[in-house]
Design a protein around this motif. Structure first.
Motif, PDB file in Angstrom:
ATOM      1  N   HIS A 225       0.854  -1.188   0.000  1.00 58.94           N
ATOM      2  CA  HIS A 225       0.000   0.000   0.000  1.00 58.94           C
ATOM      3  C   HIS A 225       0.887   1.234   0.000  1.00 58.94           C
ATOM      4  CE1 HIS A 225      -2.710   3.046   1.778  1.00 58.94           C
ATOM      5  NE2 HIS A 225      -3.659   2.386   1.112  1.00 58.94           N
TER       6      HIS A 225
ATOM      7  N   SER B 151       0.885   3.734   1.752  1.00 59.79           N
ATOM      8  CA  SER B 151       1.212   4.226   3.094  1.00 59.79           C
ATOM      9  C   SER B 151       2.480   3.587   3.661  1.00 59.79           C
ATOM     10  CB  SER B 151       0.049   3.960   4.054  1.00 59.79           C
ATOM     11  OG  SER B 151      -0.104   2.561   4.247  1.00 59.79           O
TER      12      SER B 151
ATOM     13  N   GLU C 225      -4.399  -0.002   4.479  1.00 60.49           N
ATOM     14  CA  GLU C 225      -3.144   0.594   4.947  1.00 60.49           C
ATOM     15  C   GLU C 225      -2.263  -0.481   5.564  1.00 60.49           C
ATOM     16  OE1 GLU C 225      -2.851   4.128   7.221  1.00 60.49           O
ATOM     17  OE2 GLU C 225      -4.638   4.985   6.286  1.00 60.49           O
TER      18      GLU C 225
END
Length: 156
Positions: free
Chosen positions: A44, A46, A134
């Motif tokens: 991801h 993030s 996330e």
């Protein structure tokens, strides 16, 4: 006189067969190598890490490492054990067989020390899960996925 010409014919035939064999082997090796090079570890956006060594990656995919360096929970997404891309990932990236990975997950789960990765049913579901979770990590073989971070795997 007939014997030497037959012998030459058989020798030339064996040379042709040998050359053909070498060409076929090199084509097969090249095609599987190029496919293995297309397989990527993805996370991801993030996730701030852009590089892991093979040992760290194995710790993540076997459930022994469950948090990123910043403390966020790692969520591992994989395809089903019988999926060709999953088999390829296990063999080429993790350097283990899918059944070995499943056994490690089972031991971790039944001992209460962790949870198994989330298994998804299709490649599209895998990419969607990686994009929307996330701290997620998984794998793929396409370059056109914009929302995911590619993680380089070092050979260490």
């Amino acid at each position: 006189m007939k014997m030497p010409s037959i012998r030459r014919f058989l020798e030339s035939l064996s040379q042709i067969s040998y050359r053909t064999f070498l060409i076929v082997v090199s084509l097969v090796a090249t095609s599987s190598f190029s496919y293995a090079g297309d397989l990527k570890v993805m996370a991801h956006e993030s996730v701030s890490i852009s590089q892991l060594n093979r040992s760290e990656l194995r710790q993540i995919f076997t459930g022994h490492r469950q948090h990123w360096q910043n403390g966020k929970k790692i969520t591992v997404f994989v395809l089903q054990d019988n999926d060709e891309l999953h088999k390829q990932f296990c063999r080429d990236i993790l350097q283990m067989f899918p059944y070995q990975l499943s056994r490690l997950w089972d031991q971790l789960t039944y001992s209460g020390q962790g949870v198994t990765p989330v298994r998804v049913s299709s490649y599209e579901a895998l990419i969607e899960a990686l994009e929307s979770t996330e701290g997620a990590i998984g794998y793929g073989d396409k370059d056109d996925i914009v929302k995911l971070r590619r993680i380089e795997v070092e050979e260490k």
